[in-house]
Motif scaffolding. Structure first.
Motif, mmCIF file in Angstrom:
data_model
loop_
_atom_site.group_PDB
_atom_site.id
_atom_site.type_symbol
_atom_site.label_atom_id
_atom_site.label_comp_id
_atom_site.label_asym_id
_atom_site.label_seq_id
_atom_site.Cartn_x
_atom_site.Cartn_y
_atom_site.Cartn_z
ATOM 1 N N LYS A 19 13.616 -9.339 -34.514
ATOM 2 C CA LYS A 19 12.682 -9.606 -33.462
ATOM 3 C C LYS A 19 12.244 -10.819 -33.169
ATOM 4 O O LYS A 19 11.818 -11.237 -32.057
ATOM 5 C CB LYS A 19 11.553 -8.472 -33.757
ATOM 6 N N ALA A 22 14.562 -12.971 -31.295
ATOM 7 C CA ALA A 22 14.335 -12.415 -30.004
ATOM 8 C C ALA A 22 13.222 -12.911 -29.120
ATOM 9 O O ALA A 22 13.570 -13.459 -27.994
ATOM 10 C CB ALA A 22 14.403 -11.051 -29.736
ATOM 11 N N SER A 23 12.025 -12.970 -30.051
ATOM 12 C CA SER A 23 10.887 -13.650 -29.266
ATOM 13 C C SER A 23 11.040 -15.005 -29.137
ATOM 14 O O SER A 23 10.660 -15.542 -27.971
ATOM 15 C CB SER A 23 9.892 -13.231 -30.261
ATOM 16 N N LYS A 25 13.991 -16.715 -28.425
ATOM 17 C CA LYS A 25 14.724 -16.919 -27.228
ATOM 18 C C LYS A 25 14.151 -16.627 -25.940
ATOM 19 O O LYS A 25 14.792 -17.122 -24.926
ATOM 20 C CB LYS A 25 16.111 -15.829 -27.586
ATOM 21 N N ALA A 26 13.255 -15.810 -25.831
ATOM 22 C CA ALA A 26 12.561 -15.320 -24.701
ATOM 23 C C ALA A 26 11.647 -16.393 -24.514
ATOM 24 O O ALA A 26 11.092 -16.176 -23.368
ATOM 25 C CB ALA A 26 11.827 -13.995 -24.899
ATOM 26 N N GLY A 27 11.306 -17.244 -25.043
ATOM 27 C CA GLY A 27 10.500 -18.247 -24.871
ATOM 28 C C GLY A 27 8.968 -18.289 -25.599
ATOM 29 O O GLY A 27 8.145 -19.091 -25.361
ATOM 30 N N THR A 28 8.860 -17.254 -26.526
ATOM 31 C CA THR A 28 7.503 -17.240 -27.240
ATOM 32 C C THR A 28 7.385 -18.380 -28.159
ATOM 33 O O THR A 28 8.481 -18.876 -28.787
ATOM 34 C CB THR A 28 7.502 -15.854 -28.147
ATOM 35 N N THR A 33 5.205 -16.687 -32.688
ATOM 36 C CA THR A 33 6.105 -15.594 -33.338
ATOM 37 C C THR A 33 5.825 -15.481 -34.740
ATOM 38 O O THR A 33 5.950 -14.228 -35.279
ATOM 39 C CB THR A 33 7.531 -16.132 -33.181
#
Length: 79
Positions: A19, A22-23, A25-28, A33
């Protein structure tokens, strides 16, 4: 001499790690994170910041130091 040792296996750690990746990679941001997914109370509130690391004087495990210095700025390692 004998020492008793105990260890608790964190079976949720791989799911949290997935998770967290993924966070990222999503730009967080890394700091956000870490604050959400980390279980390390020492560095969590600081967004995972462990300060400056000097390659030849690091107290981190050798493998971590080597991986750290192999990364480019902004690159994330999942190793």
């Amino acid at each position: 001499m004998r020492k008793k040792v105990a260890h608790q296996l964190d079976t949720d750690a791989p799911k949290r790690a997935e998770k967290a990746v993924a966070s990222l990679k999503a730009g967080t941001s890394f700091a956000d994170t870490v604050k959400k997914y980390s279980e390390d109370d020492v560095t969590k509130q600081g967004g995972g910041n462990i300060g400056n690391v000097i390659r030849d004087k690091s107290s981190l495990p050798k493998e971590v130091t080597e991986a750290l210095f192999a990364l480019k700025q902004g690159q994330v390692s999942t190793a």
